[in-house]
Write an enzyme that holds these catalytic residues in place. Structure first.
Site, short mmCIF file in Angstrom:
data_model
loop_
_atom_site.label_atom_id
_atom_site.label_comp_id
_atom_site.label_asym_id
_atom_site.label_seq_id
_atom_site.Cartn_x
_atom_site.Cartn_y
_atom_site.Cartn_z
N SER A 98 73.65 -2.88 50.12
CA SER A 98 74.29 -2.81 48.81
C SER A 98 73.55 -1.76 47.98
O SER A 98 72.76 -2.09 47.09
CB SER A 98 74.26 -4.18 48.13
N ARG A 113 75.37 -7.84 45.61
CA ARG A 113 74.24 -8.74 45.37
C ARG A 113 73.28 -8.78 46.56
O ARG A 113 72.08 -8.89 46.38
CB ARG A 113 74.74 -10.15 45.07
N PRO A 166 78.68 -0.19 47.00
CA PRO A 166 78.32 -1.59 47.26
C PRO A 166 78.46 -2.03 48.71
O PRO A 166 77.91 -3.06 49.09
CB PRO A 166 79.28 -2.36 46.36
N PHE A 167 79.23 -1.27 49.52
CA PHE A 167 79.42 -1.67 50.93
C PHE A 167 78.91 -0.58 51.86
O PHE A 167 79.56 -0.20 52.84
CB PHE A 167 80.90 -1.98 51.18
N GLU A 227 84.64 0.09 49.37
CA GLU A 227 85.77 -0.85 49.51
C GLU A 227 85.46 -1.99 50.47
O GLU A 227 85.04 -1.78 51.61
CB GLU A 227 87.00 -0.08 50.02
N LYS A 232 93.38 1.82 45.82
CA LYS A 232 94.44 2.84 45.86
C LYS A 232 94.51 3.46 44.48
O LYS A 232 94.68 2.76 43.48
CB LYS A 232 95.79 2.22 46.24
#
Length: 464
Positions: free
Chosen positions: A29, A38, A245-246, A263, A279
């Protein structure tokens, strides 16, 4: 299960200290936004390898019969583990990637004319031990299950021994990093600007002919890497110039996959499954007033909101195949999220898995994510294979984990670079609708690619 809390260590520092170990997986993350980002996870040295090549699965090199998804479910079932709600959700299990090309195991689809880097369609490593980080609490733990030992006594002994071994590895000093990330030559795309614009027009013509509502078309960039290229240094730069975050780093021998995806594809927590389709994209500006105007323009864009809503409807349909009746809901529609180089429109779709359904059921029902195919999904994937011509492989597939405790979290593998055999490859795409401006769609792909190009430039080095 053996749980050992450690003194806080930055996940990227811990990653460097374990980088010499086999089959490193870092689910990172790198950006923390609200409820996202988190947790981070770091693991290596798996006890088992599940792989899919040409639609056929194997376990530790032995071929498995039957459907590869059912085979994965059967292997996961051999390692049951209770869920500890006081710890981060990934407490041991399978982690790795599902390539976009796994779509051929689910639907009858044409193969792209060019096979790309000839990677497996999936590699999942089974990890008995995970280093978990909770960024909100500033705490980290080693969680060690003791699998694959089955005797209770020997399993407890293995769990403790492995936790002690990893604690020692994380405490060791590191050598200075290499920091070389230069490419040998310039970047090449499978599309010229004129070719991409013609491809977009081709999709618009198909939409007007009634074939699809939208389709996502990507261009593929590739470059040779210098002999001294350091994938770890590249990933550190990528997460600095384009935090997401990913994010993820997978190191499997000569193969390295570095992702800075914003995403989420699918998350499973208990019986609740969540997806967060993106999108609608607009490039950011360094000028604060102009940047705010661009964000407001995106929020008001009829074309982008229509595109997002179509994909939300597709995902509602996908999730309804495995969720209880009337449980699929859309708690957020077309929310604005801002990243280093772009603003996005993001929606959230949730549902309650029906009795007898699990993480594999949800993956099968939704894979690959509709936000990177188009709608209807099958016809969009046929058009993608025809127009792009090159296999997407990891791009637009998914990276993440499926825990022995039934938890799951996966990304859509966009903003993702694959490095192998002295070559780096990544893709950048755009969703095409009847309202698309072909030139603007081409520019959108470059806006998405900008920070990845930056991460390869030595002058953009950012210390981590």
């Amino acid at each position: 299960m053996h749980v050992r809390e450690l003194q806080w260590i930055e996940p990227v520092t811990a990653m460097r200290r374990l980088a010499h170990r086999p089959h490193l997986t870092f689910l990172d993350s790198a950006a923390r936004q609200g409820v996202l980002g988190r947790y981070s996870y770091l693991t290596c040295d798996p006890f088992g390898i599940y792989m899919i090549v040409d639609g056929r699965a194997s376990w530790n090199g032995d071929a498995l019969k039957g459907d590869p998804w059912d085979a994965l479910r059967a292997i996961l079932a051999k390692y049951p583990q209770e869920h500890r709600p006081d710890l981060p959700p990934f407490q041991g299990g399978a982690a790795g990637f599902f390539a976009y090309d796994l779509n051929t195991t689910l639907e009858r689809l044409p193969l792209p004319a060019i096979s790309g880097q000839r990677l497996p369609q999936s590699i999942l490593h089974f990890y008995d031990l995970v280093v978990c980080f909770d960024h909100r609490l500033g705490r980290c733990w080693i969680v060690s299950s003791g699998w694959p030992e089955r005797d209770p006594g020997r399993r407890t002994e293995r769990a403790g021994r492995r936790a002690h071994e990893f604690a020692a590895l994380l405490a060791r000093r590191m050598s200075p990093p290499n920091n070389s990330t230069a490419t040998v030559g310039s970047w090449h795309s499978n599309f010229s600007r004129e070719g991409y614009i013609a491809a977009v027009q081709r999709v618009i013509d198909l939409i007007l002919a009634g074939d699809v509502f939208q389709a996502n078309i990507a261009q593929r960039f590739s470059a040779r890497l210098s002999p001294s290229f350091d994938p770890l240094a590249f990933y550190c730069r990528l997460r600095s110039v384009n935090p997401a975050p990913f994010s993820a780093l997978l190191r499997y021998g000569t193969l390295t996959i570095a992702s800075s995806s914003p995403e989420r594809f699918l998350k499973l927590d208990g019986q609740t499954v969540e997806t967060r389709p993106i999108k609608g994209t607009i490039a950011r500006s360094a000028d604060a007033t102009e940047d705010r105007c661009r964000a407001e323009a995106l929020l008001a864009s009829e074309k982008d909101r229509a595109e997002n809503t179509m994909i939300v409807d597709l995902l509602r349909n996908d999730l309804s195949r495995v969720c209880t009746p009337d449980s699929v809901d859309v708690p957020a529609l077309c929310n604005l999220e801002s990243y280093a180089s772009v603003h996005h429109l993001v929606s959230i779709v949730v549902g309650q898995l029906a009795e007898g359904q699990d993480a594999i059921s949800a993956l099968r029902a939704c894979f690959p994510g509709g936000s990177i195919t188009g709608a209807p999904k099958i016809r969009s994937m046929e058009i993608i294979a025809e127009i792009e011509r090159v296999a997407r492989q990891v791009y637009c597939g998914s990276i993440g984990f499926i825990g022995f405790n039934r938890c799951m979290d996966t990304n859509i593998a966009i903003r993702t670079v694959t490095m192998d055999d002295g070559q780096a490859v990544f893709h950048a795409g755009s969703g095409i609708t009847a309202m698309s401006d072909p030139s603007a769609e081409y520019d959108e792909t470059l806006a998405k690619a900008e920070r990845i190009f930056d991460a390869f430039r030595p002058e953009t080095y950012v210390a981590t």
